[in-house]
Design an enzyme around this catalytic site. Structure first.
Site, short mmCIF file in Angstrom:
data_model
loop_
_atom_site.label_atom_id
_atom_site.label_comp_id
_atom_site.label_asym_id
_atom_site.label_seq_id
_atom_site.Cartn_x
_atom_site.Cartn_y
_atom_site.Cartn_z
N TYR A 43 1.59 12.61 -1.02
CA TYR A 43 1.00 12.55 -2.36
C TYR A 43 0.37 13.88 -2.76
O TYR A 43 0.25 14.18 -3.95
CB TYR A 43 -0.09 11.47 -2.41
CG TYR A 43 0.40 10.08 -2.75
CD1 TYR A 43 1.32 9.44 -1.93
CD2 TYR A 43 -0.06 9.42 -3.87
CE1 TYR A 43 1.76 8.16 -2.23
CE2 TYR A 43 0.37 8.14 -4.17
CZ TYR A 43 1.28 7.52 -3.35
OH TYR A 43 1.71 6.26 -3.65
N ASP A 102 1.76 -3.30 -0.95
CA ASP A 102 2.41 -4.14 -1.96
C ASP A 102 3.10 -5.33 -1.28
O ASP A 102 3.08 -6.45 -1.80
CB ASP A 102 3.44 -3.35 -2.78
CG ASP A 102 2.84 -2.82 -4.08
OD1 ASP A 102 1.63 -2.56 -4.11
OD2 ASP A 102 3.60 -2.67 -5.07
C1 IPM Z 1 -1.70 2.22 -5.74
C2 IPM Z 1 -0.85 2.72 -6.88
C3 IPM Z 1 -1.04 4.22 -7.04
C4 IPM Z 1 -0.53 4.87 -5.79
C5 IPM Z 1 -0.38 4.82 -8.30
C6 IPM Z 1 -0.82 4.15 -9.56
C7 IPM Z 1 -0.62 6.31 -8.37
O1 IPM Z 1 0.47 2.35 -6.68
O2 IPM Z 1 -2.93 2.44 -5.78
O3 IPM Z 1 -1.17 1.59 -4.83
O4 IPM Z 1 0.68 5.15 -5.66
O5 IPM Z 1 -1.34 5.13 -4.90
MG MG Z 2 0.79 1.04 -5.02
#
Ligand code: IPM
Ligand code: MG
Length: 366
Positions: free
Chosen positions: A143, A254
């Protein structure tokens, strides 16, 4: 003297303002009924901030975020800003907050509330009693790694680059968070990476193992991230704490969220070193497809507020009160659209909030 609890609310985009309105009701309830002295600031982040300030996080907002005890964030992003450059995208506002506040430890608890056992896409016996804590590294990895960007090669081809990078200290501090948490839970840590193909993954595995040696009472095992995703939907209850990097943590959380019935149920805490900043947000996104319809599930945001009470404000009884109230409302059969089941009562975002307040009233009077 009552302690001041300072809080910055950033509703953000899409369903953000709707779900945050419900969290605000809970804050008002706590102020009134439990005498908690919240000092609440509110501002914009993400696309909402871009539209007003020309960037997804203004310097002033960042200053406030640094000065308060905790930030409560709704969600960012949406198709409206799809063509904005990366540094000005809604997501960049969130990433800047994480980086600037040094929120390296992202705690994402996936708990399956008993009344929602049937709402999961997995068989009830697989998720009943599920209680996993995903510890995601949040300020490193792909990231933030450099170099990054899209370049055009001399032959006219384009080339996109991102860099996965971790240092030992970054791995050590997140590993300590995971082992400490496991010590307060069921004493098991699963560390997840791709050591079979990535050097950064191999380093991760070696360094987590070193930190693990300081915690002889915690059982540590390692699992490749692809296998971990598979095991999460196969036998999720084998896990206690999962510690993983920024990108795999995004994916695995997720997956874990869906085990609980809906993404709309999962809160998160992003923490820094002791005494540093903290941010709380639902794991789900801004859901632009349902924004403004009043059907979003406010529970993940309300549970994020509960996490703030537990981890930042030292108000564990109030956190418990909120969590018990959510449990009771679900037991009484109230559901937002995302967790709707046969023979239950479907309610709007704000009615769900009202039911949670009523359940808090009842629990409090008892
Ligand atoms: C999360 C989200 C974020 C991420 C996005 C919105 C940048 O998906 O907090 O899981 O990828 O970290
Ligand atoms: Mg996410």
């Amino acid at each position: 003297m009552t302690k001041n609890l300072s809080l910055l609310i950033l509703p953000g985009d899409g369903i953000g303002p709707e779900i945050m309105a419900e969290a605000r009701k809970v804050i008002d309830w706590l102020s009134k009924k439990r005498n908690l002295n919240f000092i609440v600031h509110e501002d914009h982040v993400g696309g909402a901030a871009y539209d007003i300030y020309g960037k997804p996080l203004s310097d002033e907002t960042l200053e406030i975020a640094k000065s308060v005890d905790a930030v409560l964030l709704g969600a960012v992003g949406g198709p409206k800003w799809a063509n904005v450059s990366y540094d000005k995208r809604p997501e960049a506002g969130l990433l800047t907050l994480r980086k600037e506040l040094e929120l390296f430890a992202n705690l994402r608890p996936a708990i399956c509330f008993e009344p929602l056992v049937d709402a999961s896409s997995l068989k009830p016996e697989l998720v009943s009693g599920l209680d996993i804590m995903i510890v995601r590294e949040l300020t490193g990895g792909v990231y933030f790694g450099e170099p990054r960007g899209i370049e055009t090669l001399p032959n006219g081809e384009r080339r996109g680059v991102n860099t996965q990078v971790y240092t030992t200290s970054e791995i050590h501090r997140i590993a300590h968070v995971a082992f400490d948490l496991a010590g307060k839970r069921n004493g098991r840590v699963t560390s997840s990476e791709k050591a079979n193909v990535m050097e950064s993954g191999l380093l991760w595995r070696e360094e987590v193992t070193k930190v693990g040696a300081e915690y002889p009472h915690i059982k540590l095992d390692h699992m490749l991230a692809d296998s971990c995703a598979m095991q999460l939907v196969r036998t999720p209850k084998q896990f206690d704490v999962i510690v993983t990097d920024n990108l795999f943590g995004d994916l695995l959380s997720d997956v874990a969220a869906m085990l609980t019935g809906s993404l709309g149920m999962l809160p998160s805490a992003s923490l820094s070193h002791k005494g540093g900043g903290a941010m709380y947000e639902p794991v789900h996104g801004s859901a632009p497809d349902i924004a403004g319809k009043g059907i979003a599930n406010p529970i993940a945001t309300i549970l994020s507020l509960a996490m703030a009470l537990r981890y930042t404000y030292d108000c564990a009884p109030e956190a418990q009160l909120i969590e018990d109230a959510v449990q009771n409302v679900l037991r009484d059969g109230f559901r937002t659209a995302d967790i709707m089941q046969p023979n239950k009562t479907q309610v709007s975002t704000s009615i769900m909030g009202d039911h949670i307040l009523r359940a808090m009233d009842k629990l409090f009077k008892r």
